[in-house]
Design a protein around this motif. Structure first.
Motif, PDB file in Angstrom:
ATOM      1  N   THR B 297      61.949  71.581 -22.860  1.00 53.33           N
ATOM      2  CA  THR B 297      62.035  71.036 -24.194  1.00 53.33           C
ATOM      3  C   THR B 297      60.896  72.225 -25.112  1.00 53.33           C
ATOM      4  O   THR B 297      61.506  72.920 -26.038  1.00 53.33           O
ATOM      5  CB  THR B 297      61.430  69.659 -24.611  1.00 53.33           C
ATOM      6  OG1 THR B 297      62.172  68.867 -23.833  1.00 53.33           O
ATOM      7  CG2 THR B 297      61.934  69.397 -25.991  1.00 53.33           C
ATOM      8  N   ILE B 341      71.252  71.940 -23.314  1.00 53.54           N
ATOM      9  CA  ILE B 341      69.749  71.375 -23.310  1.00 53.54           C
ATOM     10  C   ILE B 341      69.574  70.044 -23.270  1.00 53.54           C
ATOM     11  O   ILE B 341      68.758  69.389 -22.637  1.00 53.54           O
ATOM     12  CB  ILE B 341      69.239  72.171 -24.335  1.00 53.54           C
ATOM     13  CG1 ILE B 341      69.194  73.350 -24.426  1.00 53.54           C
ATOM     14  CG2 ILE B 341      67.615  71.439 -24.747  1.00 53.54           C
ATOM     15  CD1 ILE B 341      68.640  74.227 -25.781  1.00 53.54           C
ATOM     16  N   ALA B 342      70.478  69.360 -24.033  1.00 55.89           N
ATOM     17  CA  ALA B 342      70.304  67.838 -24.270  1.00 55.89           C
ATOM     18  C   ALA B 342      70.543  67.243 -22.981  1.00 55.89           C
ATOM     19  O   ALA B 342      69.585  66.245 -22.331  1.00 55.89           O
ATOM     20  CB  ALA B 342      71.326  67.295 -25.074  1.00 55.89           C
ATOM     21  N   VAL B 345      67.679  68.082 -20.295  1.00 51.68           N
ATOM     22  CA  VAL B 345      66.392  67.300 -20.534  1.00 51.68           C
ATOM     23  C   VAL B 345      66.452  65.796 -20.171  1.00 51.68           C
ATOM     24  O   VAL B 345      65.753  65.320 -19.762  1.00 51.68           O
ATOM     25  CB  VAL B 345      65.959  67.732 -21.847  1.00 51.68           C
ATOM     26  CG1 VAL B 345      64.846  66.847 -22.443  1.00 51.68           C
ATOM     27  CG2 VAL B 345      65.558  69.158 -21.998  1.00 51.68           C
ATOM     28  N   LEU B 346      67.819  65.405 -20.709  1.00 56.20           N
ATOM     29  CA  LEU B 346      67.760  63.850 -20.670  1.00 56.20           C
ATOM     30  C   LEU B 346      67.852  63.511 -19.195  1.00 56.20           C
ATOM     31  O   LEU B 346      67.328  62.517 -18.901  1.00 56.20           O
ATOM     32  CB  LEU B 346      69.339  63.505 -21.374  1.00 56.20           C
ATOM     33  CG  LEU B 346      69.803  62.086 -21.195  1.00 56.20           C
ATOM     34  CD1 LEU B 346      68.802  61.195 -21.867  1.00 56.20           C
ATOM     35  CD2 LEU B 346      71.222  61.790 -21.917  1.00 56.20           C
ATOM     36  N   SER B 349      64.537  63.796 -17.695  1.00 58.32           N
ATOM     37  CA  SER B 349      63.507  62.830 -18.107  1.00 58.32           C
ATOM     38  C   SER B 349      64.013  61.222 -17.612  1.00 58.32           C
ATOM     39  O   SER B 349      62.999  60.633 -17.118  1.00 58.32           O
ATOM     40  CB  SER B 349      63.855  62.322 -19.661  1.00 58.32           C
ATOM     41  OG  SER B 349      63.594  63.585 -20.295  1.00 58.32           O
ATOM     42  N   LEU B 350      65.262  60.999 -17.621  1.00 57.10           N
ATOM     43  CA  LEU B 350      65.542  59.884 -16.927  1.00 57.10           C
ATOM     44  C   LEU B 350      65.253  59.702 -15.489  1.00 57.10           C
ATOM     45  O   LEU B 350      65.008  58.590 -14.694  1.00 57.10           O
ATOM     46  CB  LEU B 350      67.087  59.639 -16.980  1.00 57.10           C
ATOM     47  CG  LEU B 350      67.572  59.195 -18.661  1.00 57.10           C
ATOM     48  CD1 LEU B 350      69.126  59.219 -18.397  1.00 57.10           C
ATOM     49  CD2 LEU B 350      67.189  57.943 -18.905  1.00 57.10           C
TER      50      LEU B 350
END
Lengths: 328, 365
Positions: B297, B341-342, B345-346, B349-350
């Motif tokens: 990010t 990217i979304a 990164v999602l 993160s999860l």
């Protein structure tokens, strides 16, 4: 008490001093010529280079520059801009290379925009975050609860500038539902309304965190004995939740708010850039593109001062709220 | 002491309970880590099942965590997505060759002379269309753009983890002056507005690499930026883990097994790495797995703001920045990097949160 405050204040001062020295050394006293570095490769004329050198004073020894710089911050000094001397009152942050405006003034005019955006954002994430979190905690284990938690997790994990950008493109550019940013000089009404769009998206992004904190804290509190006691006395559920539980549940959330408040000032940076809000963050990014050294340095210093002072205030406030802090 | 690093940067890791100075904060911060009852009720059924198997066999915490992770559907889905992007990054040249294109090959013939927009959309020659003005193949830009993101994410996470472990061990075990100095550095770094500092530092440090008066080529600037970016992310990134390790070591130091090792004359290095460190594998893995998406990010954000990677290194963040103004007329330019990217990164993160849950003893009751 006093000793604690004194210790925290000393820490804050030492941090600020180091930041000052470090920024000075980074920007001025490195191995290469800052005037050359800041002049820009294409637009650099010998005239401009000379001008920058003189106004930076890089022809003099480092120690001398150093004292001059601190003298400027403490009591003000005279700076040569385009060959002519100009007085720069304390705390002197210098003059913009590009526009010649005093950095302090330029920052002061932009600060209200950033502060207002931060305040509106805070209002949104507190109301949305806490009310949704409490709701989810009361309906714990239901589809609604799982939906809220899952959504906040997913929404909060996506890089915020992507969300901000898409929100800006869809609500203010492609379908102009929300008004775009207007300067304060265009009237306070349009200015305020123009800040709604950036505040909404930044607020919602922050709210994803607060939903989860508020929910977890509320779940914790609702399991406490005194809540059971209150229920068994026959007090209405509304009263149990909002009078008895909520107050206790909010105290850790308030702690996190204190921690976030300082961060929020730089959190608005990207949002300002995306929505064109003329705040400190956007100003810093612009001056980076123009290699406008005094502004970059000024913004970094002011940013550090804000963060350090906010932290100090938060810590001292805690020592009043919670006596245990002082002992550690 | 709030962190200067914020929403946009390395935020979650700054909230380990050990940074706290009092119970009040500890409770607040425990909430942010989701380590209280919240997690427990989310996976109560799973936890009971895991507890049942735990009793049968003597397994290490890492093994238990791995077993629980394998049963977590969200974690597996996220892992598949992450692996997909890693494969795209590794085989980018192959994929682009398959498309019949190459990176940084310009197609001025596909650009309308009137408005600099491409005259074609997505088609079999150009899977994601071409870039306005230059006519570069967007699929190539996208596929190669996965590389810097992942490399920066994983390399910065590796180095900041190593640095965090060393500093944390030193501060916690040696104590005294070393501890004071390291704690002070940590407090100092936390007091800086992270994003603002990084924005200002990247170009300045980059210029320090060049000899006075020397003008760098685009390739040189680009690779210097790459290194500078990783360096800065590591510089600001190790503090969270260091503080966590310090706190853990402070309590482990007083435990019997460490005291026993000391008494029988085990050298300090062996105590640190043989006795103490194995107890910290869980938090270290968790911290590293949360760091990767944070760095990705950060890179994308910095590149978007113009302080990250520069041409000719492709970067999703920069593509987003270039594409935003053309968005109304040419959305194809924006969507691939934005979605990638979304999603990346999602997923990371999860996955990180799933790993944290898997290591969390509270969910194991």
């Amino acid at each position: 008490m006093l000793i604690y405050i004194a210790r925290r204040a000393l820490m804050a001062v030492s941090v600020l001093l180091v930041v000052l020295v470090a920024t000075f050394l980074l920007f001025f006293a490195g191995p290469s010529d800052p005037a050359q570095a800041m002049c820009g490769e294409l637009r650099c004329t010998p005239q401009r280079l000379e001008d920058i050198r003189r106004s930076l004073g890089t022809d003099r020894p480092v120690a001398e520059q150093f004292t001059e710089y601190f003298k400027g911050l403490a009591v003000g000094r005279e700076i040569y801009v385009s060959g002519a001397p100009r007085t720069c009152s304390a705390p002197c942050l210098g003059f913009s290379f590009r526009t010649g405006i005093e950095v302090k003034e330029a920052l002061a005019t932009r600060f209200p925009n950033t502060a207002m955006l931060a305040l509106m954002t805070m209002a949104i994430f507190l109301t949305v975050g806490i009310s949704t979190g409490v709701l989810a905690a009361r309906r714990r284990g239901t589809a609604l609860d799982r939906g809220v938690v899952g959504f906040s997790q997913v929404f909060g994990s996506i890089p915020s500038y992507i969300l901000g950008l898409l929100f800006a493109l869809y609500t203010t550019v492609l379908y102009p539902i929300l008004p775009r940013y207007a300067n304060r000089s265009d009237g306070l009404g349009p200015w305020f309304v123009g800040l709604i769009a950036p505040a909404i998206i930044l607020g919602l992004i922050y709210a994803t965190g607060y939903v989860r904190y508020a929910r977890a804290s509320m779940v914790d509190t609702l399991n406490q004995d005194y809540v059971r006691t209150a229920r068994s006395k026959g007090i209405s559920e509304q009263k149990v939740v909002y009078r008895h539980a909520l107050r206790a549940a909010l105290s850790p959330v308030v702690t996190i708010l204190g921690l976030d408040m300082a961060g929020l000032l730089s959190g608005t940076l990207v949002t300002e850039h995306i929505f064109g809000v003329d705040g400190i963050g956007k100003f810093a990014i612009e001056s980076l593109r123009n290699d406008d050294l005094p502004i970059i340095m000024g913004t970094v210093l002011i940013g550090c001062v804000l963060v350090v002072v906010m932290n100090l205030i938060v810590d001292i406030a805690y020592s009043f709220l919670d006596p245990r802090v002082r002992l550690s | 002491m709030a962190t200067g690093s914020d929403l946009w940067g390395v935020r979650a890791r700054d909230r380990w309970p050990t940074r706290t100075i009092d119970d009040r904060r500890k409770r607040a911060l425990a909430l942010t880590m989701g380590s209280t009852t919240e997690v427990a009720d989310d996976s109560a059924a799973r936890a009971t099942a895991a507890a049942a198997t735990d009793r049968r066999s003597g397994r290490s915490p890492s093994q238990i965590a791995w077993d629980r992770l394998k049963r977590d559907k969200v974690a597996i889905t996220s892992l598949v997505i992450v692996i997909f992007f890693i494969l795209v990054a590794i085989f980018a040249p192959l994929l682009v060759a398959l498309e019949g294109e190459e990176l940084n090959k310009y197609h001025p013939e596909l650009i309308s002379a009137l408005n600099t927009y491409p005259i074609i959309g997505a088609n079999p020659q150009h899977w994601f269309g071409v870039e306005p003005r230059t006519g570069r193949d967007l699929f190539a830009v996208w596929a190669f753009g996965a590389r810097p993101s992942l490399i920066i994410g994983f390399v910065a996470a590796t180095f900041s983890t190593i640095l965090g472990i060393i500093m944390g061990l030193a501060a916690g075990y040696l104590g005294g002056k070393v501890d004071k100095v390291i704690t002070w550095i940590i407090d100092l770094l936390l007091s800086l507005p992270f994003l603002l500092m990084v924005l200002a530092l990247v170009p300045i440090i980059q210029k320090r690499f060049a000899a006075p008066g020397e003008i760098l080529t685009a390739e040189e600037t680009s690779s210097i930026r790459f290194v500078v970016l990783i360096g800065i992310l590591v510089f600001f990134g190790w503090i969270g883990l260091a503080r966590l390790i310090r706190g853990e070591v402070l309590s482990l130091r007083e435990r019997e097994f460490v005291q026993a090792a000391k008494v029988i004359g085990v050298p300090t290095r062996a105590i640190l790495f043989r006795e103490i460190l194995p107890n910290l594998v869980g938090p270290i893995i968790v911290s590293a797995s949360i760091a990767v998406p944070a760095y990705i990010t950060a890179e994308a954000t910095l590149s978007y703001l113009g302080a990250g990677l520069v041409e000719p290194t492709p970067s999703w963040g920069r593509t987003v920045s270039n594409a935003q103004n053309a968005y109304a007329r040419y959305p194809l330019f924006l969507w691939p990097p934005v979605l990638s990217i979304a999603l990346l990164v999602l997923a990371l993160s999860l996955l990180g949160e799933a790993i944290r849950d898997a290591f969390d003893p509270n969910t194991r009751r």
